[in-house]
Design a protein around this motif. Structure first.
Motif, short mmCIF file in Angstrom:
data_model
loop_
_atom_site.label_atom_id
_atom_site.label_comp_id
_atom_site.label_asym_id
_atom_site.label_seq_id
_atom_site.Cartn_x
_atom_site.Cartn_y
_atom_site.Cartn_z
N LYS A 76 -122.61 -56.41 5.22
CA LYS A 76 -121.21 -56.24 5.64
C LYS A 76 -120.31 -56.09 4.42
N ALA A 77 -120.46 -57.02 3.45
CA ALA A 77 -119.61 -57.01 2.25
C ALA A 77 -119.81 -55.70 1.50
N ALA A 78 -121.08 -55.33 1.26
CA ALA A 78 -121.37 -54.10 0.51
C ALA A 78 -120.80 -52.89 1.22
N GLY A 79 -121.04 -52.81 2.51
CA GLY A 79 -120.55 -51.68 3.30
C GLY A 79 -119.03 -51.59 3.22
N GLY A 80 -118.38 -52.71 3.43
CA GLY A 80 -116.92 -52.73 3.40
C GLY A 80 -116.36 -52.28 2.06
N VAL A 81 -116.91 -52.83 0.99
CA VAL A 81 -116.40 -52.52 -0.35
C VAL A 81 -116.65 -51.05 -0.68
N ILE A 82 -117.85 -50.53 -0.31
CA ILE A 82 -118.15 -49.13 -0.61
C ILE A 82 -117.18 -48.21 0.15
N CYS A 83 -116.96 -48.48 1.43
CA CYS A 83 -116.04 -47.65 2.21
C CYS A 83 -114.64 -47.66 1.59
N LEU A 84 -114.15 -48.85 1.28
CA LEU A 84 -112.81 -48.99 0.71
C LEU A 84 -112.72 -48.26 -0.63
N SER A 85 -113.78 -48.39 -1.45
CA SER A 85 -113.77 -47.76 -2.76
C SER A 85 -113.69 -46.24 -2.63
N ILE A 86 -114.53 -45.69 -1.73
CA ILE A 86 -114.53 -44.23 -1.55
C ILE A 86 -113.16 -43.77 -1.05
N PHE A 87 -112.58 -44.54 -0.13
CA PHE A 87 -111.26 -44.24 0.39
C PHE A 87 -110.23 -44.18 -0.75
N VAL A 88 -110.26 -45.20 -1.61
CA VAL A 88 -109.30 -45.27 -2.72
C VAL A 88 -109.52 -44.12 -3.70
N ILE A 89 -110.80 -43.80 -3.94
CA ILE A 89 -111.09 -42.70 -4.87
C ILE A 89 -110.47 -41.40 -4.35
N PHE A 90 -110.69 -41.13 -3.06
CA PHE A 90 -110.14 -39.90 -2.49
C PHE A 90 -108.62 -39.91 -2.55
N LEU A 91 -108.06 -41.08 -2.27
CA LEU A 91 -106.61 -41.22 -2.20
C LEU A 91 -105.95 -40.96 -3.55
N THR A 92 -106.57 -41.49 -4.61
CA THR A 92 -105.89 -41.48 -5.91
C THR A 92 -106.35 -40.36 -6.83
N ALA A 93 -107.61 -40.04 -6.79
CA ALA A 93 -108.14 -39.16 -7.82
C ALA A 93 -108.08 -37.69 -7.44
N ALA A 94 -107.78 -37.41 -6.17
CA ALA A 94 -107.84 -36.02 -5.71
C ALA A 94 -106.93 -35.12 -6.51
N GLY A 95 -107.51 -34.17 -7.20
CA GLY A 95 -106.73 -33.16 -7.88
C GLY A 95 -106.08 -33.62 -9.18
#
Lengths: 469, 469
Positions: free
Chosen positions: A29-48
């Motif tokens: 659960k912890a791993a899944g949650g953190v990975i999802c959140l991390s990918i979300f943040v990466i897309f949110l901030t790093a795009a372009g």
């Protein structure tokens, strides 16, 4: 964050192996949650966006890297309710990643195998992180006066920096991994099972100190095990750059390293002093030496393992250990404290000044590793010592608001800022940190991080000039 | 030695005034003996020889000056049997001349008036000596990083040095004498008799701390007396060079002095913190402030007077005082400790280094007293801090061989090396040093001297290069 989450799969596997389903699922659960959140943040901030990374970004990444890792690493403990309170779980995880080894657990054996493994694994990851950071990264950012080899390193431009760091990091990781395999093997040869052997190896090489037993290494009675862990603690408290040099064939550089010589001398002399002082307590000199060596290595390298409750030792031995709490390991090791090289450099500059008092017109050079170094390296070291002492006394004052006596308050500050783990009084080697109120636990978590990241990396973020364009 | 012997005539007079014939005669015997011996030695060694005096001779004279003064000053105590054991008498006298105030007396009121006066007079003489030494002499010899004004002072040639020192010394002595007269007057106005007023003035201005009462200043209940002594302790902890400047009309220099500002800020902030913490113990904030201010001034300036047993205070207040034990007074004051200027300089260089981490190519200057100073002043300061910490922990280890707990051993080292007097545990403000075995008393006597003479002056004599031609 993603890498740390992936590492949670190891304790998950161990949990399932031992039929600890709740623990196993908590990791997933912890791993899944953190990975999802991390990918979300990466897309949110790093795009372009593609910006140059400089020194400031480096400090922020390192500091917040440790904070976020501890936040994420605390999740399995909270989700599984093995450490139900978040403050406690965060403290324990920060203690793990900073390789401190201070614990809030009152019943260590009550934890599941999965959680115990994860707890020790945070040490191993934190230790690996800090070696790469202090040997490969911080010198380039110019932190803390440990950049004796600055000339060798490229300037603070990222393009030049990257390949060098990658190459150095790879070799350091290989050495760390090799040590891990060898120590685990030796501990199993000494009678430990794979679970105990690997977790104690993690605690040793990271100079962390988390054990799977309330009695720490003292729960294992084989002198062979004690000696193996003593030797590897001492190895882990040495600059990993030295092993890098050994691997690259620079054997001469290894042997003329000033810090290593001083470090081993301190270890040897204090072990002997304590062994002589303890001879009546342990019967033979051999046994006395074994227990003295273990505890000396444990405190000097800031590991915090114990085979004896040193708070019950005679006053002289206790005071020698108290003395060692101020020293710490070598720069570029997984050890904490003020570091041997800083104290050595200050000592040498002090001797220099005395010579200058006798010969006011003489020119006295500062020599380290058999070579003349620029005296400028003293400036960051001098500042470091002042900040270290000031923080030590400041944290002592904060802890004392809880009403604890000076010895407890002071060695609590010393044991967390120095990443040692056990102190004296109510935080002695047979005690734990559970009784502190929450606000003190947060301050101590910050202390562990400050100590681990050589003060400057964190303090610089708090200066106004950091935020000016 | 002859001057010190002549000063023994004062307590002799007081002894006879109070009809303490044995004490009076003891002073005359001691003074006579020392004077005869001194004259004999002068004839023996100086006859027909005229050698140039340089820096080395300076260090030897200063160090052995303190040792021989303590040997001579201990004689009246031993001869009169008021302190029958020589080790104790030497410790007490060294504690007096170094303005430490640590005492081996278990029954202070049991001493004769003459002896009590002599005990306090050693403070006054030692304080006067150290001010002249640190303001006028040591900067020229280049000791301890306090030579910020080195450029103003002439070079290390004796011919040029003598007139300047004489002139400076005269003004400093006048200031010291003026303070003595004013404080004695004020204390008598507050209700003390001449004997108590003068002895407590000696203890205040020297930041010594010997009292004529077992309860220290707490034996006098007038708040006026407490406040007068607080103010004069704070004044005595300031650089006497500042008063010299005030007298010479350099009022601007006085107010832009960095060390004074930091020193007064530390005093103000810590007093407030303790006063707030103690408000429940003392009823009103005014009373709380009075007791907090007195104890803060006493520890910060390393005096050691007490109006309250701070070892019974809440943990937070105790820890603030513990913190202050590391700080000490200002350079060129009669106070001990590491000195505010050293810590300030280190703090500033640390902040500088942080700025340099953000702007690696920037140039950051070190400013003190509103002016740029050479960064070189950090070298002796950095060495000093290392030696101070090392000695602190070394002395702690020696004390602990007597079997005392860490808090007692550590604060004993802190209280003697820092010339404070009282520590915590068994050397707390309501305790004394009588219970230590002789070898520890000798080590502590050495510690007091080392601390008083800014470490380097004594340590340099122990280096091999000192003795090479």
């Amino acid at each position: 964050m993603i890498i740390i989450s992936l590492f949670m799969l190891f304790p998950a596997g161990i949990a399932f192996f031992y039929h600890e389903t709740t623990s196993g699922i908590s990791f997933l659960k912890a791993a899944g949650g953190v990975i999802c959140l991390s990918i979300f943040v990466i897309f949110l901030t790093a795009a372009g966006r593609k910006e140059q990374m400089g020194a400031r970004e480096g400090f922020l990444i390192v500091t917040f890297g440790w904070i976020f890792s501890s936040l994420a690493g605390a999740l399995p403990f909270v989700i599984s309710k093995q450490i139900p309170r978040f403050t406690d779980a965060f403290f324990e995880t920060m203690s793990g990643f900073t390789t401190t080894g201070a614990s809030i657990l009152t019943d260590i054996e009550g934890l599941s195998h999965g959680m115990l493994f994860w707890r020790s694994l945070t040490h191993w990851l934190g230790g690996m992180g800090i070696v790469v950071l202090t040997v490969a990264l911080l010198p380039i950012l110019g932190v803390g006066g440990l950049n004796l080899l600055r000339a060798e390193a490229p300037g603070p431009s990222v393009d030049k920096m990257t390949p060098k760091i990658k190459e150095t990091a790879k070799i350091l990781w290989s050495i760390y991994l090799l040590f891990t395999v060898v120590e685990t093997g030796l501990l199993m040869f000494g009678g430990m099972n794979l679970f105990d052997a690997s977790t104690h190896t993690f605690g040793t090489l990271a100079t962390g100190g988390f054990s799977t037993r309330a009695q720490s290494v003292g729960a294992f009675h084989s002198p062979f095990i004690h000696i193996v862990i003593t030797v590897f603690m001492v190895l882990a408290g040495m600059n990993f750059n030295l092993y890098y040099k050994l691997v690259s064939g620079k054997v001469k550089d290894f042997f003329k390293d000033t810090e290593m010589r001083v470090y081993l001398s301190i270890f040897g002399i204090t072990t002997l002093l304590i062994a002589v002082n303890l001879i009546n307590s342990y019967g033979t000199f051999g046994r006395s030496l074994q227990y003295a060596g273990f505890q000396t290595a444990s405190i000097l390298t800031t590991t915090g393992f114990a085979t004896a409750d040193f708070s019950l030792w005679p006053a002289f031995s206790r005071n020698i250990l108290f003395f060692l709490m101020f020293v710490g390991g070598s720069a570029g090791s997984t050890g904490g404290g003020m570091k041997v090289i800083r104290l050595t450099a200050l000592f040498k500059i002090g001797i220099n000044e005395m010579k200058r008092m006798i010969h006011p017109k003489g020119i006295f050079l500062l020599r380290l590793n058999g070579e003349v170094v620029k005296k400028d390296i003293i400036y960051p070291i001098a500042g470091f010592i002042l900040f270290y002492m000031a923080l030590l006394l400041g944290i002592t004052a904060v802890v004392s608001t809880g009403g604890y006596p000076i010895l407890t308050s002071f060695t609590t500050a010393l044991a967390t800022l120095g990443n040692i783990g056990p102190g004296f009084g109510r935080v002695g080697p047979a005690e734990n940190y559970s009784f502190f109120p929450d606000y003190i636990k947060w301050v101590l978590s910050a202390a562990m991080m400050l100590g681990r990241l050589e003060l400057y990396t964190v303090l610089v973020i708090l200066t106004p000039s950091f935020w000016k364009k």
